[in-house]
Design a protein around this motif. Structure first.
Motif, PDB file in Angstrom:
ATOM      1  N   ALA A  14     -76.986 -19.900   7.519  1.00 17.16           N
ATOM      2  CA  ALA A  14     -77.390 -19.149   8.710  1.00 17.16           C
ATOM      3  C   ALA A  14     -78.823 -18.640   8.601  1.00 17.16           C
ATOM      4  O   ALA A  14     -79.270 -17.871   9.466  1.00 17.16           O
ATOM      5  N   LEU A  15     -79.532 -19.014   7.541  1.00 16.84           N
ATOM      6  CA  LEU A  15     -80.913 -18.587   7.272  1.00 16.84           C
ATOM      7  C   LEU A  15     -81.017 -17.090   7.031  1.00 16.84           C
ATOM      8  O   LEU A  15     -82.068 -16.479   7.253  1.00 16.84           O
ATOM      9  N   GLU A  16     -79.924 -16.481   6.583  1.00 15.62           N
ATOM     10  CA  GLU A  16     -79.972 -15.105   6.115  1.00 15.62           C
ATOM     11  C   GLU A  16     -80.446 -15.112   4.661  1.00 15.62           C
ATOM     12  O   GLU A  16     -80.050 -15.983   3.878  1.00 15.62           O
ATOM     13  N   PRO A  17     -81.273 -14.138   4.237  1.00 18.01           N
ATOM     14  CA  PRO A  17     -81.751 -14.109   2.848  1.00 18.01           C
ATOM     15  C   PRO A  17     -80.611 -14.048   1.837  1.00 18.01           C
ATOM     16  O   PRO A  17     -79.697 -13.222   1.981  1.00 18.01           O
ATOM     17  N   ARG A  18     -80.678 -14.928   0.875  1.00 18.23           N
ATOM     18  CA  ARG A  18     -79.738 -14.918  -0.259  1.00 18.23           C
ATOM     19  C   ARG A  18     -80.576 -15.200  -1.507  1.00 18.23           C
ATOM     20  O   ARG A  18     -80.682 -16.336  -1.970  1.00 18.23           O
ATOM     21  N   ASP A  19     -81.163 -14.128  -2.041  1.00 27.18           N
ATOM     22  CA  ASP A  19     -82.204 -14.254  -3.044  1.00 27.18           C
ATOM     23  C   ASP A  19     -81.680 -14.002  -4.453  1.00 27.18           C
ATOM     24  O   ASP A  19     -80.698 -13.269  -4.655  1.00 27.18           O
ATOM     25  N   THR A  20     -82.367 -14.571  -5.435  1.00 29.19           N
ATOM     26  CA  THR A  20     -82.085 -14.264  -6.827  1.00 29.19           C
ATOM     27  C   THR A  20     -82.983 -13.105  -7.261  1.00 29.19           C
ATOM     28  O   THR A  20     -84.207 -13.176  -7.139  1.00 29.19           O
ATOM     29  N   LEU A  21     -82.350 -12.038  -7.742  1.00 31.75           N
ATOM     30  CA  LEU A  21     -83.081 -10.869  -8.226  1.00 31.75           C
ATOM     31  C   LEU A  21     -82.974 -10.808  -9.744  1.00 31.75           C
ATOM     32  O   LEU A  21     -81.875 -10.925 -10.296  1.00 31.75           O
ATOM     33  N   THR A  22     -84.092 -10.604 -10.402  1.00 32.39           N
ATOM     34  CA  THR A  22     -84.114 -10.550 -11.866  1.00 32.39           C
ATOM     35  C   THR A  22     -84.802  -9.267 -12.315  1.00 32.39           C
ATOM     36  O   THR A  22     -85.891  -8.931 -11.821  1.00 32.39           O
ATOM     37  N   TRP A  23     -84.134  -8.569 -13.223  1.00 32.24           N
ATOM     38  CA  TRP A  23     -84.691  -7.310 -13.754  1.00 32.24           C
ATOM     39  C   TRP A  23     -84.949  -7.454 -15.246  1.00 32.24           C
ATOM     40  O   TRP A  23     -84.125  -8.003 -15.981  1.00 32.24           O
ATOM     41  N   HIS A  24     -86.079  -6.923 -15.678  1.00 34.45           N
ATOM     42  CA  HIS A  24     -86.396  -6.849 -17.100  1.00 34.45           C
ATOM     43  C   HIS A  24     -86.753  -5.400 -17.417  1.00 34.45           C
ATOM     44  O   HIS A  24     -87.833  -4.926 -17.080  1.00 34.45           O
ATOM     45  N   ALA A  25     -85.826  -4.701 -18.043  1.00 35.02           N
ATOM     46  CA  ALA A  25     -86.026  -3.285 -18.388  1.00 35.02           C
ATOM     47  C   ALA A  25     -86.502  -2.480 -17.182  1.00 35.02           C
ATOM     48  O   ALA A  25     -87.413  -1.648 -17.293  1.00 35.02           O
ATOM     49  N   ALA A  26     -85.866  -2.719 -16.039  1.00 31.24           N
ATOM     50  CA  ALA A  26     -86.255  -2.023 -14.804  1.00 31.24           C
ATOM     51  C   ALA A  26     -85.768  -0.580 -14.820  1.00 31.24           C
ATOM     52  O   ALA A  26     -84.668  -0.281 -15.317  1.00 31.24           O
ATOM     53  N   THR A  27     -86.554   0.315 -14.263  1.00 33.70           N
ATOM     54  CA  THR A  27     -86.184   1.737 -14.197  1.00 33.70           C
ATOM     55  C   THR A  27     -85.004   1.930 -13.250  1.00 33.70           C
ATOM     56  O   THR A  27     -84.998   1.389 -12.134  1.00 33.70           O
ATOM     57  N   VAL A  28     -84.012   2.683 -13.680  1.00 35.68           N
ATOM     58  CA  VAL A  28     -82.837   2.974 -12.855  1.00 35.68           C
ATOM     59  C   VAL A  28     -83.028   4.334 -12.207  1.00 35.68           C
ATOM     60  O   VAL A  28     -83.313   5.327 -12.888  1.00 35.68           O
ATOM     61  N   VAL A  29     -82.881   4.383 -10.907  1.00 34.24           N
ATOM     62  CA  VAL A  29     -83.050   5.642 -10.174  1.00 34.24           C
ATOM     63  C   VAL A  29     -81.933   6.616 -10.511  1.00 34.24           C
ATOM     64  O   VAL A  29     -82.167   7.806 -10.763  1.00 34.24           O
ATOM     65  N   ALA A  30     -80.707   6.120 -10.515  1.00 34.76           N
ATOM     66  CA  ALA A  30     -79.539   6.957 -10.832  1.00 34.76           C
ATOM     67  C   ALA A  30     -78.414   6.044 -11.276  1.00 34.76           C
ATOM     68  O   ALA A  30     -78.324   4.887 -10.846  1.00 34.76           O
ATOM     69  N   ALA A  31     -77.552   6.556 -12.129  1.00 38.62           N
ATOM     70  CA  ALA A  31     -76.415   5.764 -12.611  1.00 38.62           C
ATOM     71  C   ALA A  31     -75.284   6.703 -13.001  1.00 38.62           C
ATOM     72  O   ALA A  31     -75.517   7.846 -13.396  1.00 38.62           O
ATOM     73  N   ALA A  32     -74.072   6.196 -12.867  1.00 39.29           N
ATOM     74  CA  ALA A  32     -72.888   6.980 -13.235  1.00 39.29           C
ATOM     75  C   ALA A  32     -71.726   6.027 -13.455  1.00 39.29           C
ATOM     76  O   ALA A  32     -71.749   4.883 -12.991  1.00 39.29           O
ATOM     77  N   SER A  33     -70.732   6.506 -14.172  1.00 45.29           N
ATOM     78  CA  SER A  33     -69.517   5.702 -14.339  1.00 45.29           C
ATOM     79  C   SER A  33     -68.919   5.438 -12.963  1.00 45.29           C
ATOM     80  O   SER A  33     -68.873   6.339 -12.115  1.00 45.29           O
ATOM     81  N   GLY A  34     -68.470   4.219 -12.764  1.00 43.56           N
ATOM     82  CA  GLY A  34     -67.956   3.880 -11.448  1.00 43.56           C
ATOM     83  C   GLY A  34     -67.014   2.706 -11.478  1.00 43.56           C
ATOM     84  O   GLY A  34     -66.573   2.279 -12.550  1.00 43.56           O
ATOM     85  N   PRO A  35     -66.717   2.178 -10.306  1.00 36.90           N
ATOM     86  CA  PRO A  35     -65.787   1.047 -10.213  1.00 36.90           C
ATOM     87  C   PRO A  35     -66.360  -0.192 -10.901  1.00 36.90           C
ATOM     88  O   PRO A  35     -67.575  -0.352 -11.016  1.00 36.90           O
ATOM     89  N   PRO A  36     -65.502  -1.098 -11.357  1.00 36.89           N
ATOM     90  CA  PRO A  36     -65.978  -2.340 -11.970  1.00 36.89           C
ATOM     91  C   PRO A  36     -66.558  -3.299 -10.935  1.00 36.89           C
ATOM     92  O   PRO A  36     -66.385  -3.116  -9.720  1.00 36.89           O
ATOM     93  N   ALA A  37     -67.228  -4.333 -11.429  1.00 43.67           N
ATOM     94  CA  ALA A  37     -67.854  -5.310 -10.530  1.00 43.67           C
ATOM     95  C   ALA A  37     -66.826  -6.010  -9.652  1.00 43.67           C
ATOM     96  O   ALA A  37     -67.145  -6.451  -8.543  1.00 43.67           O
ATOM     97  N   SER A  38     -65.578  -6.111 -10.125  1.00 44.60           N
ATOM     98  CA  SER A  38     -64.549  -6.774  -9.317  1.00 44.60           C
ATOM     99  C   SER A  38     -64.293  -6.015  -8.015  1.00 44.60           C
ATOM    100  O   SER A  38     -63.908  -6.604  -7.006  1.00 44.60           O
ATOM    101  N   MET A  39     -64.514  -4.691  -8.019  1.00 46.67           N
ATOM    102  CA  MET A  39     -64.319  -3.933  -6.786  1.00 46.67           C
ATOM    103  C   MET A  39     -65.385  -4.297  -5.756  1.00 46.67           C
ATOM    104  O   MET A  39     -65.103  -4.388  -4.553  1.00 46.67           O
ATOM    105  N   LEU A  40     -66.608  -4.494  -6.246  1.00 47.51           N
ATOM    106  CA  LEU A  40     -67.678  -4.918  -5.335  1.00 47.51           C
ATOM    107  C   LEU A  40     -67.309  -6.253  -4.687  1.00 47.51           C
ATOM    108  O   LEU A  40     -67.530  -6.470  -3.499  1.00 47.51           O
ATOM    109  N   TRP A  41     -66.742  -7.150  -5.469  1.00 45.97           N
ATOM    110  CA  TRP A  41     -66.308  -8.453  -4.974  1.00 45.97           C
ATOM    111  C   TRP A  41     -65.259  -8.289  -3.883  1.00 45.97           C
ATOM    112  O   TRP A  41     -65.297  -8.946  -2.841  1.00 45.97           O
ATOM    113  N   GLN A  42     -64.299  -7.377  -4.096  1.00 40.26           N
ATOM    114  CA  GLN A  42     -63.262  -7.139  -3.091  1.00 40.26           C
ATOM    115  C   GLN A  42     -63.838  -6.535  -1.819  1.00 40.26           C
ATOM    116  O   GLN A  42     -63.454  -6.915  -0.709  1.00 40.26           O
ATOM    117  N   LEU A  43     -64.746  -5.592  -1.983  1.00 39.60           N
ATOM    118  CA  LEU A  43     -65.375  -5.002  -0.800  1.00 39.60           C
ATOM    119  C   LEU A  43     -66.148  -6.048   0.000  1.00 39.60           C
ATOM    120  O   LEU A  43     -66.149  -6.041   1.225  1.00 39.60           O
TER     121      LEU A  43
END
Length: 360
Positions: free
Chosen positions: A175-204
């Motif tokens: 559909a020509l919607e962006p589907r890009d590859t993102l690559t991080w190398h020691a990128a700064t994290v704005v915020a992080a916390a314990s959360g749901p596993p990646a499988s939950m993101l897949w379900q959502l």
């Protein structure tokens, strides 16, 4: 809020979405978006109307509504083929809120969008750094922040990173919607916390795509009925031919069944609590399978009813059918979710199948 009040609110929400998208999502805007132009004015209107975070608590920057409200927005957005990361912003915002993190304004996306990708966090003083690569990230180049499901020494984490911290390899879906590859190398994290596993993101993701496709099917049905009613051949309108009537009846049946499957999955998210996706996972799998099947059949029927004109770029039909073909494969196709359902049923045992089905 009572059930009646909730229905009235969703009726108002649906009217708001329909008016906005009908007025703003024109073929010219869709063509411009497919050429890479970000529809900034449309995004601002969507955000100002509270349509990007309807199910996120007000304390985290959302509208404080429900998943059923999110279903209304996503279905309407799918019906109008809105070229914006509304679904991704909803998913990312909810994951941040579930992890106790504030949700920033602006378009979000989520990563990884594949079960085979792994992103890792490394401690850096009081913060974290992110490493890894995520292919086919929806709207990766145009999101302001990325909500990442990563791991810290095997512990599932949800992290927020600025998209500007990633190297972007641009790509698109059918559909020509962006589907890009993102690559991080020691990128700064704005915020992080314990959360749901990646499988939950897949379900959502599967849940959101089911609602978007259900909306797209509604468009196909309405557009096909309109076309065959107006178009004449051999002195008769196309709608008077029995073969056309039969195809439209099939499309209507698939559209209704798909819509109910998606709506029910969102309803279960509200009724059983989305904090643990173990319960709604069954309905999400069913919805992705049923809507995906209907999308494939429905797109074929719609193009058959329109004849060759439906394939031309000048006609609006392809804006929706190309999205249906793309979304059908994203966050797991029918084969993936059928295997998941099969494993779950087998694990429960044959005697438990009927009670399990009738208890849903």
């Amino acid at each position: 809020m009572s059930t009646r009040e909730g229905k009235e609110l969703r009726t108002i929400l649906a009217d708001t979405c329909t008016r906005l998208f009908t007025a703003q999502v024109t073929p010219q805007l869709q063509e411009s978006a497919e050429k890479g132009t970000w529809p900034e004015a449309l995004w601002r209107q969507v955000e100002e109307n509270g349509l990007t975070l309807p199910q996120v608590p007000e304390s985290r920057g959302g509208a404080g509504g429900s998943w059923s409200d999110a279903h209304v927005v996503l279905t309407t957005a799918g019906r109008h083929a809105v070229p914006l990361p509304i679904a991704e912003t909803m998913m990312g915002g909810w994951l941040l809120a579930q992890s106790g993190l504030d949700v920033p304004m602006g378009p979000l996306t989520v990563a990884p969008s594949s079960l085979h990708s792994r992103l890792t966090l490394a401690r850096d003083g009081n913060g974290f750094r992110l490493d890894g690569s995520a292919p086919r990230v929806p709207w990766g180049r145009q999101a302001e922040h990325v909500v990442v499901a990563a791991e810290d020494e095997g512990r599932p984490m949800i992290a927020l990173v600025a998209r500007s911290g990633a190297a972007v390899d641009e790509d698109v879906n059918l559909a020509l919607e962006p589907r890009d590859t993102l690559t991080w190398h020691a990128a700064t994290v704005v915020a992080a916390a314990s959360g749901p596993p990646a499988s939950m993101l897949w379900q959502l993701g599967a849940l959101a795509r089911a609602a978007q496709m259900a909306g797209g099917l509604e468009y196909l049905l309405a557009q096909s009925v309109k076309y065959v009613t107006e178009r004449s051949q051999f002195g008769r309108t196309l709608s008077s031919f029995q073969a056309i009537q039969h195809q439209l009846a099939l499309l209507a049946g698939h559209t209704a069944a798909a819509g109910m499957a998606a709506q029910h999955a969102f309803g279960v998210m509200d009724a059983r609590g989305a904090g643990n996706l173990g319960e709604p996972a069954f309905e999400i799998a069913v919805a992705k399978i049923r809507v995906g099947e209907a999308a494939g059949l429905g797109a074929g029927i719609a193009h058959q009813c329109h004849g060759a004109i439906g394939f031309t770029y000048e006609h609006s039909l392809h804006f929706v059918t190309r999205r249906l073909w793309s979304w059908r494969a994203e966050f797991g196709g029918e084969s993936h979710w059928s295997l998941e359902l099969g494993r779950e049923v087998a694990a429960r045992g044959a005697e438990a199948l009927w009670p399990h089905l009738t208890s849903r």
